[in-house]
Design a protein around this motif. Structure first.
Motif, short mmCIF file in Angstrom:
data_model
loop_
_atom_site.label_atom_id
_atom_site.label_comp_id
_atom_site.label_asym_id
_atom_site.label_seq_id
_atom_site.Cartn_x
_atom_site.Cartn_y
_atom_site.Cartn_z
N ILE A 161 -4.32 0.57 -8.80
CA ILE A 161 -5.31 -0.49 -8.56
C ILE A 161 -5.10 -1.12 -7.19
N ILE A 162 -3.88 -1.45 -6.86
CA ILE A 162 -3.59 -2.08 -5.56
C ILE A 162 -3.97 -1.16 -4.41
N SER A 163 -3.61 0.11 -4.52
CA SER A 163 -3.94 1.06 -3.44
C SER A 163 -5.45 1.25 -3.31
N VAL A 164 -6.14 1.34 -4.43
CA VAL A 164 -7.60 1.50 -4.39
C VAL A 164 -8.24 0.26 -3.77
N ILE A 165 -7.80 -0.91 -4.17
CA ILE A 165 -8.41 -2.14 -3.66
C ILE A 165 -8.12 -2.33 -2.17
N LEU B 132 0.84 -1.20 0.00
CA LEU B 132 0.00 0.00 0.00
C LEU B 132 0.87 1.24 0.00
N ASP B 133 0.66 2.07 -1.00
CA ASP B 133 1.39 3.33 -1.12
C ASP B 133 0.42 4.45 -0.71
N PHE B 134 0.66 5.05 0.46
CA PHE B 134 -0.27 6.04 0.99
C PHE B 134 -0.34 7.29 0.11
N HIS B 135 0.73 7.61 -0.57
CA HIS B 135 0.70 8.76 -1.48
C HIS B 135 -0.26 8.49 -2.63
N ASN C 182 -5.89 9.16 -4.85
CA ASN C 182 -6.99 8.45 -5.51
C ASN C 182 -8.12 8.12 -4.53
N LEU C 183 -8.27 8.93 -3.50
CA LEU C 183 -9.29 8.66 -2.49
C LEU C 183 -10.71 8.66 -3.07
#
Length: 131
Positions: A100-104, A25-28, A33-34
């Motif tokens: 995609i990974i961060s959103v999921i 997870l990349d918080f940036h 993309n919140l």
């Protein structure tokens, strides 16, 4: 010894899987993309409610099932994260796999907070469990 190992193996696997997934997870990327995370959560939830209503209508299921089944389908877990992590391994998706990974993962956190509460409430309203 086998029973003791069997008892704790599943929990250990879940802890390791979600810990390793969280490391991706990349918080940036997540913070930028919140809105996409919220749309994913809303449309996935809407799809669950719409899909169960249509499926229950087509199968002529009792109204109780049509009305309350979707609440139990909201929690989301490892399969979608695993698929996203597999997608990251394919070079064709490298340009947007972090998004995609961060959103999921972000949506999974929301689903895992809201989902169990909603599932419990819908089961209570349906009369399947006591309050």
């Amino acid at each position: 010894i086998f029973k003791m190992l069997e008892r704790y193996t599943e929990e250990l696997i879940f802890v390791l899987f979600f810990t390793l997934s969280g490391m991706h997870l990349d918080f940036h990327v997540l913070s930028s993309n919140l809105l996409l995370v919220l749309f994913f959560f809303i449309f996935r939830t809407f799809g669950k409610f719409t899909g169960t209503a249509i499926g229950a209508s087509l199968s002529k299921a009792p109204p109780k099932i049509k009305k309350y089944t979707a609440g139990g389908l909201i929690p989301q877990g490892g399969i979608v994260i695993g698929l996203a992590l597999m997608m990251r391994q394919n070079p064709s998706f490298s340009s947007f796999s972090d998004i995609i990974i961060s959103v999921i993962i972000g949506a999974t956190v929301i689903h895992e907070i809201v989902g169990p509460i909603l599932a419990e409430k819908t089961l209570q309203i349906a009369g399947e469990i006591k309050r």
